[in-house]
Design a protein around this motif. Structure first.
Motif, PDB file in Angstrom:
ATOM      1  N   ALA A 158      28.997  17.460 -17.189  1.00  0.00           N
ATOM      2  CA  ALA A 158      29.128  16.036 -17.485  1.00  0.00           C
ATOM      3  C   ALA A 158      29.362  15.220 -16.230  1.00  0.00           C
ATOM      4  O   ALA A 158      28.849  14.118 -16.079  1.00  0.00           O
ATOM      5  CB  ALA A 158      30.269  15.814 -18.479  1.00  0.00           C
ATOM      6  N   GLY A 159      30.159  15.765 -15.283  1.00  0.00           N
ATOM      7  CA  GLY A 159      30.403  15.036 -14.050  1.00  0.00           C
ATOM      8  C   GLY A 159      29.132  14.790 -13.268  1.00  0.00           C
ATOM      9  O   GLY A 159      28.895  13.708 -12.741  1.00  0.00           O
ATOM     10  N   ALA A 160      28.278  15.812 -13.179  1.00  0.00           N
ATOM     11  CA  ALA A 160      27.019  15.665 -12.454  1.00  0.00           C
ATOM     12  C   ALA A 160      26.105  14.677 -13.158  1.00  0.00           C
ATOM     13  O   ALA A 160      25.422  13.875 -12.520  1.00  0.00           O
ATOM     14  CB  ALA A 160      26.343  17.023 -12.305  1.00  0.00           C
ATOM     15  N   GLU A 161      26.084  14.713 -14.518  1.00  0.00           N
ATOM     16  CA  GLU A 161      25.232  13.775 -15.240  1.00  0.00           C
ATOM     17  C   GLU A 161      25.726  12.352 -15.043  1.00  0.00           C
ATOM     18  O   GLU A 161      24.945  11.416 -14.916  1.00  0.00           O
ATOM     19  CB  GLU A 161      25.240  14.144 -16.721  1.00  0.00           C
ATOM     20  N   ARG A 162      27.072  12.177 -15.018  1.00  0.00           N
ATOM     21  CA  ARG A 162      27.608  10.840 -14.818  1.00  0.00           C
ATOM     22  C   ARG A 162      27.240  10.311 -13.445  1.00  0.00           C
ATOM     23  O   ARG A 162      26.909   9.143 -13.275  1.00  0.00           O
ATOM     24  CB  ARG A 162      29.125  10.877 -15.011  1.00  0.00           C
ATOM     25  N   ARG A 163      27.293  11.176 -12.422  1.00  0.00           N
ATOM     26  CA  ARG A 163      26.907  10.742 -11.080  1.00  0.00           C
ATOM     27  C   ARG A 163      25.428  10.411 -11.004  1.00  0.00           C
ATOM     28  O   ARG A 163      25.013   9.501 -10.322  1.00  0.00           O
ATOM     29  CB  ARG A 163      27.227  11.825 -10.050  1.00  0.00           C
ATOM     30  N   ALA A 164      24.620  11.188 -11.731  1.00  0.00           N
ATOM     31  CA  ALA A 164      23.182  10.963 -11.668  1.00  0.00           C
ATOM     32  C   ALA A 164      22.812   9.600 -12.231  1.00  0.00           C
ATOM     33  O   ALA A 164      21.887   8.942 -11.758  1.00  0.00           O
ATOM     34  CB  ALA A 164      22.443  12.069 -12.419  1.00  0.00           C
ATOM     35  N   THR A 165      23.573   9.155 -13.284  1.00  0.00           N
ATOM     36  CA  THR A 165      23.265   7.853 -13.867  1.00  0.00           C
ATOM     37  C   THR A 165      23.701   6.704 -12.972  1.00  0.00           C
ATOM     38  O   THR A 165      23.246   5.583 -13.148  1.00  0.00           O
ATOM     39  CB  THR A 165      23.956   7.737 -15.221  1.00  0.00           C
ATOM     40  N   GLN A 166      24.597   6.978 -12.014  1.00  0.00           N
ATOM     41  CA  GLN A 166      25.071   5.924 -11.133  1.00  0.00           C
ATOM     42  C   GLN A 166      24.218   5.754  -9.883  1.00  0.00           C
ATOM     43  O   GLN A 166      24.442   4.839  -9.113  1.00  0.00           O
ATOM     44  CB  GLN A 166      26.512   6.203 -10.723  1.00  0.00           C
ATOM     45  N   VAL A 167      23.271   6.636  -9.665  1.00  0.00           N
ATOM     46  CA  VAL A 167      22.425   6.543  -8.476  1.00  0.00           C
ATOM     47  C   VAL A 167      21.460   5.372  -8.630  1.00  0.00           C
ATOM     48  O   VAL A 167      20.779   5.240  -9.653  1.00  0.00           O
ATOM     49  CB  VAL A 167      21.664   7.859  -8.261  1.00  0.00           C
ATOM     50  N   ARG A 168      21.393   4.517  -7.623  1.00  0.00           N
ATOM     51  CA  ARG A 168      20.506   3.370  -7.686  1.00  0.00           C
ATOM     52  C   ARG A 168      19.048   3.810  -7.560  1.00  0.00           C
ATOM     53  O   ARG A 168      18.737   4.699  -6.761  1.00  0.00           O
ATOM     54  CB  ARG A 168      20.842   2.388  -6.568  1.00  0.00           C
ATOM     55  N   PRO A 169      18.145   3.197  -8.340  1.00  0.00           N
ATOM     56  CA  PRO A 169      16.730   3.560  -8.205  1.00  0.00           C
ATOM     57  C   PRO A 169      16.205   3.136  -6.840  1.00  0.00           C
ATOM     58  O   PRO A 169      16.707   2.191  -6.231  1.00  0.00           O
ATOM     59  CB  PRO A 169      16.061   2.766  -9.341  1.00  0.00           C
ATOM     60  N   PRO A 170      15.210   3.824  -6.337  1.00  0.00           N
ATOM     61  CA  PRO A 170      14.662   3.466  -5.024  1.00  0.00           C
ATOM     62  C   PRO A 170      14.030   2.087  -5.041  1.00  0.00           C
ATOM     63  O   PRO A 170      13.449   1.665  -6.039  1.00  0.00           O
ATOM     64  CB  PRO A 170      13.623   4.569  -4.768  1.00  0.00           C
ATOM     65  N   ASP A 171      14.147   1.389  -3.935  1.00  0.00           N
ATOM     66  CA  ASP A 171      13.590   0.046  -3.799  1.00  0.00           C
ATOM     67  C   ASP A 171      12.145   0.165  -3.337  1.00  0.00           C
ATOM     68  O   ASP A 171      11.878   0.642  -2.230  1.00  0.00           O
ATOM     69  CB  ASP A 171      14.418  -0.739  -2.777  1.00  0.00           C
ATOM     70  N   PRO A 172      11.169  -0.268  -4.156  1.00  0.00           N
ATOM     71  CA  PRO A 172       9.752  -0.141  -3.737  1.00  0.00           C
ATOM     72  C   PRO A 172       9.467  -0.888  -2.442  1.00  0.00           C
ATOM     73  O   PRO A 172       8.679  -0.427  -1.612  1.00  0.00           O
ATOM     74  CB  PRO A 172       8.980  -0.735  -4.922  1.00  0.00           C
ATOM     75  N   ALA A 173      10.087  -2.050  -2.243  1.00  0.00           N
ATOM     76  CA  ALA A 173       9.817  -2.823  -1.027  1.00  0.00           C
ATOM     77  C   ALA A 173      10.294  -2.072   0.216  1.00  0.00           C
ATOM     78  O   ALA A 173       9.603  -2.032   1.235  1.00  0.00           O
ATOM     79  CB  ALA A 173      10.495  -4.192  -1.121  1.00  0.00           C
ATOM     80  N   MET A 221      10.597   1.139   0.512  1.00  0.00           N
ATOM     81  CA  MET A 221       9.699   2.281   0.730  1.00  0.00           C
ATOM     82  C   MET A 221       8.411   1.831   1.394  1.00  0.00           C
ATOM     83  O   MET A 221       7.886   2.511   2.284  1.00  0.00           O
ATOM     84  CB  MET A 221       9.417   2.975  -0.609  1.00  0.00           C
ATOM     85  N   ASP A 222       7.882   0.670   0.983  1.00  0.00           N
ATOM     86  CA  ASP A 222       6.660   0.148   1.613  1.00  0.00           C
ATOM     87  C   ASP A 222       6.904  -0.178   3.086  1.00  0.00           C
ATOM     88  O   ASP A 222       6.050   0.089   3.942  1.00  0.00           O
ATOM     89  CB  ASP A 222       6.170  -1.095   0.868  1.00  0.00           C
ATOM     90  N   ARG A 223       8.084  -0.758   3.398  1.00  0.00           N
ATOM     91  CA  ARG A 223       8.386  -1.073   4.791  1.00  0.00           C
ATOM     92  C   ARG A 223       8.490   0.196   5.631  1.00  0.00           C
ATOM     93  O   ARG A 223       7.984   0.251   6.762  1.00  0.00           O
ATOM     94  CB  ARG A 223       9.691  -1.861   4.868  1.00  0.00           C
ATOM     95  N   ALA A 224       9.128   1.202   5.085  1.00  0.00           N
ATOM     96  CA  ALA A 224       9.252   2.447   5.832  1.00  0.00           C
ATOM     97  C   ALA A 224       7.894   3.079   6.069  1.00  0.00           C
ATOM     98  O   ALA A 224       7.611   3.608   7.156  1.00  0.00           O
ATOM     99  CB  ALA A 224      10.169   3.418   5.070  1.00  0.00           C
TER     100      ALA A 224
END
Length: 210
Positions: free
Chosen positions: A127-142, A144-147
């Motif tokens: 449960a702890g790992a699942e809770r952390r996984a839901t708190q991860v921010r999605p990647p920013d497409p902009a 990624m494009d800049r990189a």
């Protein structure tokens, strides 16, 4: 133990903090670790399996001693530094502390710190790992494009260092191998004019005989 606190160890620490200072409990752990349990993880039984588990060793480090005297700490009385009359076999020389048992606020703070360390551990699963996984921010497409654009610009820049293929090693010669040296010597002997003339005379003599 990957920052995991077993339930019996947690309960023992909670109970001991009601009658011992945090420093006294820390001294108990350090004393028992270096006197007995520091090498226990390497001990093996008849089947070459670990004789003691980390959970068992941890419980032995924090558990109260077998002596019924409340002031006894591994054979020495806390307040007087005298040998306990019930034990008679002290394992160390103990320097008594001046403060009393831990206050409720200190116990609460210590247990909260333990709980926070467990929750923040990168080794938690379930449960702890699942809770952390839901708190991860999605990647920013902009971003990624800049990189990606920066990486392409570096590749297109002629000043960017390039990996070049190293030159091919020279072919081995006679000085590099005994076999090659023997082969060259044999070829030189086969092409020797004196040897070739002798072979020609031998072939001519054999042809006249037949």
């Amino acid at each position: 133990m990957h920052s995991r606190v077993p339930a019996d160890v947690y309960r023992t620490v909670t109970a001991e903090l009601s009658r011992r200072k945090p420093q006294q409990l820390a001294d108990r752990v350090e004393r028992r670790w270096f006197q007995r349990w520091a090498h226990a993880l390497r001990q093996r039984d008849e089947d070459n399996q670990p004789r003691y588990t980390p959970d068992f060793i941890t419980l032995q480090l924090v558990s109260p001693g077998p002596c019924p005297v409340p002031d006894c700490e591994d054979g020495v009385l806390l307040r007087s530094e005298q040998v306990c009359s019930q034990c008679q076999q002290p394992e160390h020389r103990f320097v008594a502390g001046t403060a009393g048992p831990a206050s409720p606020h200190t116990r609460t703070a210590a247990l909260a710190a333990m709980r926070q360390a467990v929750l923040a551990s990168p080794h938690r699963t379930g449960a702890g790992a699942e809770r952390r996984a839901t708190q991860v921010r999605p990647p920013d497409p902009a971003s990624m494009d800049r990189a990606l654009a920066e990486a392409r610009a570096r590749l297109a820049d002629p000043r960017t260092p390039r990996l070049t293929e190293p030159p091919a090693p020279p072919e081995p010669g006679a000085p590099d191998s005994v076999i090659l040296a023997a082969r060259e010597e044999r070829i030189a002997q086969e092409q020797d004019p004196t040897r070739l003339a002798a072979l020609a005379r031998a072939r001519a003599d054999r042809a006249r005989q037949h």
